[in-house]
Design an enzyme around this catalytic site. Structure first.
Site, PDB file in Angstrom:
ATOM      1  N   LYS A 132      29.427 -12.633   5.823  1.00 30.17           N
ATOM      2  CA  LYS A 132      30.756 -13.240   5.824  1.00 30.17           C
ATOM      3  C   LYS A 132      30.649 -14.743   5.573  1.00 30.17           C
ATOM      4  CE  LYS A 132      34.876 -13.981   8.721  1.00 30.17           C
ATOM      5  NZ  LYS A 132      35.549 -13.655  10.008  1.00 30.17           N
ATOM      6  N   ASP A 175      33.541 -12.362  16.603  1.00 33.98           N
ATOM      7  CA  ASP A 175      32.801 -13.390  15.863  1.00 33.98           C
ATOM      8  C   ASP A 175      32.245 -14.390  16.876  1.00 33.98           C
ATOM      9  OD1 ASP A 175      34.196 -11.983  13.883  1.00 33.98           O
ATOM     10  OD2 ASP A 175      34.399 -13.761  12.618  1.00 33.98           O
ATOM     11  N   LYS A 182      27.313 -14.700   9.526  1.00 35.43           N
ATOM     12  CA  LYS A 182      28.448 -15.461   8.995  1.00 35.43           C
ATOM     13  C   LYS A 182      28.055 -16.925   8.888  1.00 35.43           C
ATOM     14  CE  LYS A 182      33.160 -16.703  10.543  1.00 35.43           C
ATOM     15  NZ  LYS A 182      34.199 -16.419  11.572  1.00 35.43           N
TER      16      LYS A 182
END
Length: 329
Positions: A265, A166, A229
């Site tokens: 996400k 991430d 995300k």
């Protein structure tokens, strides 16, 4: 029966899909992207009244949500013991008796997300489970460390066994409209990840407008992001339904033009079961059933699982248990 088991098993992002290879930066496409804030907010405000599920249907949706959680601990006081307990929770997210009564033995979370230093501990604790370890990287959460160190951090996490990375983008590239710089940065991060799949954290609460969110989403996908995300969870404003709608529609536009599915996400501030249901309903409405699988949708959350477990226990027993009985670590 086998298909149901496969759907609830943890998977790596894009395992069942051709991985998004990215494309050349199309600045005309980026410049054409707009966001009607008032219309977006109206659409999201009506969602709770139009999408409500009860009883068995609600329990089924909450079980689905568990399979989509990146169970997360990102605290300065993380210890190996805490991470091992979190991994145990990922392996057995709900009381075994509750899962047995619901016919969902073997259910796990989608992944476990930790800082780089905790990757080896998490990998060892999850060995043999098929649950991937995700590592936050690139100077998380601000993304302001030297660029070569951010690239090196990705490599270290991959070498330690992280299967998902991430990353955080440089917000200044979005705020100044330097889309080429954002594209080049994201492309370099994707290359450094190698076979590990990359989730691009936009830190949407710091991007200034929904139009910037839409454009940043598109540029990151053009550069090869496997997921986009919302947040690090450390900003003052994290995941919201309006931001999610903007990012989801960017994903849909990208798929329509390229044929490649990119995952989504939402992260930060999603702590209640009823909130998870709203995000699932939004995904179902906008992108369809295919995006409700672990390879294309994840929740970045820590306390969410505890509330879902309480709701499932109430569904089975008719009584609510105390929140402290469902701690994460």
């Amino acid at each position: 029966m086998e298909s149901h088991i496969a759907e609830r098993s943890a998977q790596l992002p894009q395992l069942a899909e051709p991985r998004n290879p990215g494309m050349e930066l199309d600045l005309d496409w980026v410049a054409a992207v707009q966001a009607n804030t008032s219309a977006i907010e109206r659409r999201c405000a009506t969602l709770p009244g139009r999408r409500s599920v009860k009883k068995d249907h609600q329990a089924a949706w909450l079980l689905k949500a568990i399979s989509l959680i990146d169970l997360t601990t990102l605290s300065g006081d993380d210890t190996e013991g805490r991470v091992r307990r979190l991994c145990a929770k990922a392996r057995q997210p709900v009381n075994a008796g509750i899962l047995r009564s619901l016919g969902m033995e073997g259910l796990t979370t989608g992944a476990v997300c930790v800082y780089h230093d905790m990757v080896p501990t998490a990998v060892k604790a999850l060995e043999g489970t098929g649950i991937p370890v995700a590592a936050v990287s690139t100077g998380f959460p601000a993304g302001l460390s030297p660029f070569h160190l951010r690239l090196a951090e990705i490599g270290e996490s991959v070498s330690a066994g992280a299967e998902e990375i991430d990353i955080v983008i440089s917000r200044r590239h979005v705020l100044t409209g330097n889309w080429q710089a954002l594209y080049d940065e994201m492309k370099a991060f994707r290359l450094a990840c190698g076979e590990a799949h990359v989730k691009a954290i936009l830190a949407t609460g710091e991007l200034g407008s929904l139009r910037n969110v839409a454009r940043a989403s598109l540029v990151c996908m053009m550069a090869g992001a496997d997921f986009i995300k919302t947040s690090t969870g450390k900003e003052s404003i994290n995941a919201t339904l309006p931001v999610s709608l903007v990012m989801i529609r960017a994903i849909r536009d990208y798929y329509d033009r390229t044929g490649y599915r990119v995952g989504y996400k939402p992260a930060g501030g999603i702590s209640k079961a009823k909130d998870a249901l709203m995000y699932l309903a939004l995904m179902k409405d906008e992108l369809g059933h295919r995006w409700l699988q672990p390879d294309l949708f994840r929740f970045g959350a820590s306390s969410l699982l505890g509330d879902i477990e309480r709701q499932l226990e109430h569904h089975v027993t008719g009584a609510y248990s105390a929140g402290y009985r469902h701690s994460m670590g």
